[in-house]
Design an enzyme around this catalytic site. Structure first.
Site, PDB file in Angstrom:
ATOM      1  CG  ASP A  53      62.554  37.966  22.511  1.00 52.77           C
ATOM      2  OD1 ASP A  53      61.574  38.529  23.048  1.00 52.77           O
ATOM      3  OD2 ASP A  53      63.385  38.575  21.808  1.00 52.77           O
ATOM      4  CG  ASN A  80      60.574  37.784  36.277  1.00 53.70           C
ATOM      5  OD1 ASN A  80      60.367  38.513  37.246  1.00 53.70           O
ATOM      6  ND2 ASN A  80      61.747  37.787  35.634  1.00 53.70           N
ATOM      7  CB  SER A 131      51.364  42.772  38.488  1.00 47.40           C
ATOM      8  OG  SER A 131      50.900  44.085  38.396  1.00 47.40           O
ATOM      9  CE1 TYR A 145      56.983  48.253  34.617  1.00 51.03           C
ATOM     10  CE2 TYR A 145      56.177  49.411  36.550  1.00 51.03           C
ATOM     11  CZ  TYR A 145      56.748  48.287  35.978  1.00 51.03           C
ATOM     12  OH  TYR A 145      57.066  47.196  36.765  1.00 51.03           O
ATOM     13  CE  LYS A 149      55.034  45.033  35.157  1.00 55.66           C
ATOM     14  NZ  LYS A 149      55.397  43.621  34.994  1.00 55.66           N
TER      15      LYS A 149
HETATM   16  N1  NAP Z   1      62.696  45.982  40.290  1.00 53.15           N
HETATM   17  C1  NAP Z   1      61.563  46.543  40.667  1.00 53.15           C
HETATM   18  O1  NAP Z   1      61.591  47.547  41.416  1.00 53.15           O
HETATM   19  C2  NAP Z   1      60.238  45.971  40.233  1.00 53.15           C
HETATM   20  C3  NAP Z   1      59.091  46.434  40.906  1.00 53.15           C
HETATM   21  C4  NAP Z   1      57.850  45.931  40.541  1.00 53.15           C
HETATM   22  C5  NAP Z   1      57.766  44.991  39.530  1.00 53.15           C
HETATM   23  N2  NAP Z   1      58.893  44.555  38.889  1.00 53.15           N
HETATM   24  C6  NAP Z   1      58.717  43.561  37.822  1.00 53.15           C
HETATM   25  O2  NAP Z   1      59.552  42.442  38.074  1.00 53.15           O
HETATM   26  C7  NAP Z   1      59.864  41.805  36.829  1.00 53.15           C
HETATM   27  C8  NAP Z   1      61.362  41.498  36.793  1.00 53.15           C
HETATM   28  O3  NAP Z   1      62.077  42.696  36.861  1.00 53.15           O
HETATM   29  P1  NAP Z   1      63.466  42.835  37.655  1.00 53.15           P
HETATM   30  O4  NAP Z   1      63.264  43.856  38.691  1.00 53.15           O
HETATM   31  O5  NAP Z   1      63.987  41.517  38.022  1.00 53.15           O
HETATM   32  O6  NAP Z   1      64.367  43.538  36.532  1.00 53.15           O
HETATM   33  P2  NAP Z   1      65.559  42.998  35.611  1.00 53.15           P
HETATM   34  O7  NAP Z   1      66.654  42.436  36.443  1.00 53.15           O
HETATM   35  O8  NAP Z   1      65.866  44.107  34.665  1.00 53.15           O
HETATM   36  O9  NAP Z   1      64.896  41.782  34.839  1.00 53.15           O
HETATM   37  C9  NAP Z   1      64.102  41.932  33.708  1.00 53.15           C
HETATM   38  C10 NAP Z   1      64.235  40.665  32.930  1.00 53.15           C
HETATM   39  O10 NAP Z   1      63.321  40.698  31.817  1.00 53.15           O
HETATM   40  C11 NAP Z   1      64.042  40.208  30.710  1.00 53.15           C
HETATM   41  N3  NAP Z   1      63.438  40.610  29.443  1.00 53.15           N
HETATM   42  C12 NAP Z   1      63.234  41.859  28.963  1.00 53.15           C
HETATM   43  N4  NAP Z   1      62.660  41.802  27.751  1.00 53.15           N
HETATM   44  C13 NAP Z   1      62.491  40.478  27.473  1.00 53.15           C
HETATM   45  C14 NAP Z   1      61.951  39.764  26.388  1.00 53.15           C
HETATM   46  N5  NAP Z   1      61.489  40.384  25.282  1.00 53.15           N
HETATM   47  N6  NAP Z   1      61.912  38.407  26.444  1.00 53.15           N
HETATM   48  C15 NAP Z   1      62.400  37.751  27.525  1.00 53.15           C
HETATM   49  N7  NAP Z   1      62.952  38.367  28.572  1.00 53.15           N
HETATM   50  C16 NAP Z   1      62.991  39.728  28.547  1.00 53.15           C
HETATM   51  C17 NAP Z   1      65.452  40.739  30.871  1.00 53.15           C
HETATM   52  O11 NAP Z   1      66.319  39.979  30.047  1.00 53.15           O
HETATM   53  P3  NAP Z   1      67.586  40.571  29.235  1.00 53.15           P
HETATM   54  O12 NAP Z   1      68.760  40.324  30.112  1.00 53.15           O
HETATM   55  O13 NAP Z   1      67.608  39.774  27.984  1.00 53.15           O
HETATM   56  O14 NAP Z   1      67.319  42.034  28.977  1.00 53.15           O
HETATM   57  C18 NAP Z   1      65.648  40.474  32.349  1.00 53.15           C
HETATM   58  O15 NAP Z   1      66.050  39.145  32.577  1.00 53.15           O
HETATM   59  C19 NAP Z   1      59.383  42.742  35.717  1.00 53.15           C
HETATM   60  O16 NAP Z   1      58.164  42.243  35.189  1.00 53.15           O
HETATM   61  C20 NAP Z   1      59.124  44.056  36.458  1.00 53.15           C
HETATM   62  O17 NAP Z   1      58.100  44.820  35.854  1.00 53.15           O
HETATM   63  C21 NAP Z   1      60.123  45.018  39.221  1.00 53.15           C
END
Ligand code: NAP
Length: 273
Positions: A53, A80, A131, A145, A149
């Site tokens: 975490d 990530n 990011s 947000y 970032k």
């Molecule tokens: N999806 C998009 O459109 C997008 C665009 C730009 C950037 N991003 C970035 O990509 C990254 C991954 O996001 P995603 O799109 O793959 O979304 P996601 O599927 O919601 O994944 C987020 C992950 O972060 C984990 N997490 C949250 N809080 C945490 C903590 N305190 N310690 C450890 N793990 C934690 C979640 O785990 P739990 O299952 O435990 O909640 C989940 O595995 C993020 O940094 C996000 O800002 C995403």
């Protein structure tokens, strides 16, 4: 055989990254908050599932120690894990601000504090900080947000200089809109200020209208793998067609023209008549 540790691998981009590195023959330390729920990674060769975490330093220390004991060393770290809060800043509570900074900014910093002594000692290592295009450009309704970032981008860019003496590479991957549960899981601020409610409705509505350039998490994972392995000095890796549009527009160089473009695209109702 190289080893990567990835945070936030229970879903989305982190999950796709585990599968990509594993397929490419790497050892993977797949970390997540609730490893007891994981059922698919357990059957994969060379994937170690460990609790981590990013808000709890002891879990980071334990995950890195456990990973090194199992695989000998760590060659790359992918920060990530992330969290989203959308809505107007004034409607965002102190608790929401603290939580999102704690996960998106202080979380990667905690991971760095623990891994850097190892990377310095082995005189190698790659740090990939995930990011967002939202770390380069901003969209209406996502102010807090973006603040996280942009902070992560500043830290990472400066570290890319600072860690040169130790042979450590530092990289930023900037996904655009990606088909994961991230936006669905976002906290949306609520408030009793009608003008904000109207603004948020318009901003999010136009975002949804233009959100037609969504990437798959596997496409972002490919870029993360490239950044981890290309051995280049390249700092930023954009991932997604929409990043080419928005970051590209910003990079055309006329700052006010870019701001005008974003206002016209997302909140035309608020343009001066
Ligand atoms: N999806 C998009 O459109 C997008 C665009 C730009 C950037 N991003 C970035 O990509 C990254 C991954 O996001 P995603 O799109 O793959 O979304 P996601 O599927 O919601 O994944 C987020 C992950 O972060 C984990 N997490 C949250 N809080 C945490 C903590 N305190 N310690 C450890 N793990 C934690 C979640 O785990 P739990 O299952 O435990 O909640 C989940 O595995 C993020 O940094 C996000 O800002 C995403």
């Amino acid at each position: 055989m190289k080893t990567v540790l990835i945070t936030g691998t229970s879903s989305g981009i982190g999950r796709a990254a585990v599968l990509k590195f594993q397929k490419e023959g790497w050892n993977v330390i797949a970390t997540m908050r609730s490893p007891e729920k994981e059922t698919a990674f357990n059957v994969l060769d060379n994937v170690l599932i460990v609790a981590l975490d990013v808000q709890k330093i002891q879990t980071i220390e334990n995950a890195i120690q456990t990973g090194i004991e199992r695989f000998g060393q760590i060659d790359a770290i992918v920060n990530n894990a992330g969290h989203a809060v959308f809505g107007a800043f004034e409607l965002t509570s102190e608790e929401q601000v603290s939580k999102i900074f704690d996960i998106n900014v202080y979380g990667p910093m905690r991971v760095l504090r623990v891994i850097l002594p190892y990377f310095r000692a082995q005189r190698s290592g790659v740090i990939i900080n995930i990011s967002s295009q939202g770390g380069r450009v901003t969209f209406p309704t996502c102010s807090i947000y973006h603040a996280t970032k942009f902070a992560l981008e500043g830290l990472t860019e400066a570290l890319a200089y600072e860690l040169i003496p130790f042979g450590i590479q530092t990289k930023i991957v900037e996904p655009g809109s990606t088909a994961t549960g991230f936006v669905g899981a976002a906290e949306i601020t609520t408030g009793q200020i009608p003008a904000y409610e109207e603004f948020i409705k318009i901003g999010l509505g136009n975002w949804a209208k233009y959100d037609t350039m969504t990437s798959l998490p596997e496409e972002i994972a490919d870029v993360i793998f490239l950044a981890s392995t290309d051995k280049s000095e390249k700092l930023r890796y954009q991932a997604g067609k929409d990043t080419e549009l928005y970051v590209g527009k910003m990079q055309e160089g006329d700052d006010q023209a870019y701001v005008r473009y974003m206002r016209e695209r997302f909140i035309p109702e608020y343009l001066a008549k």
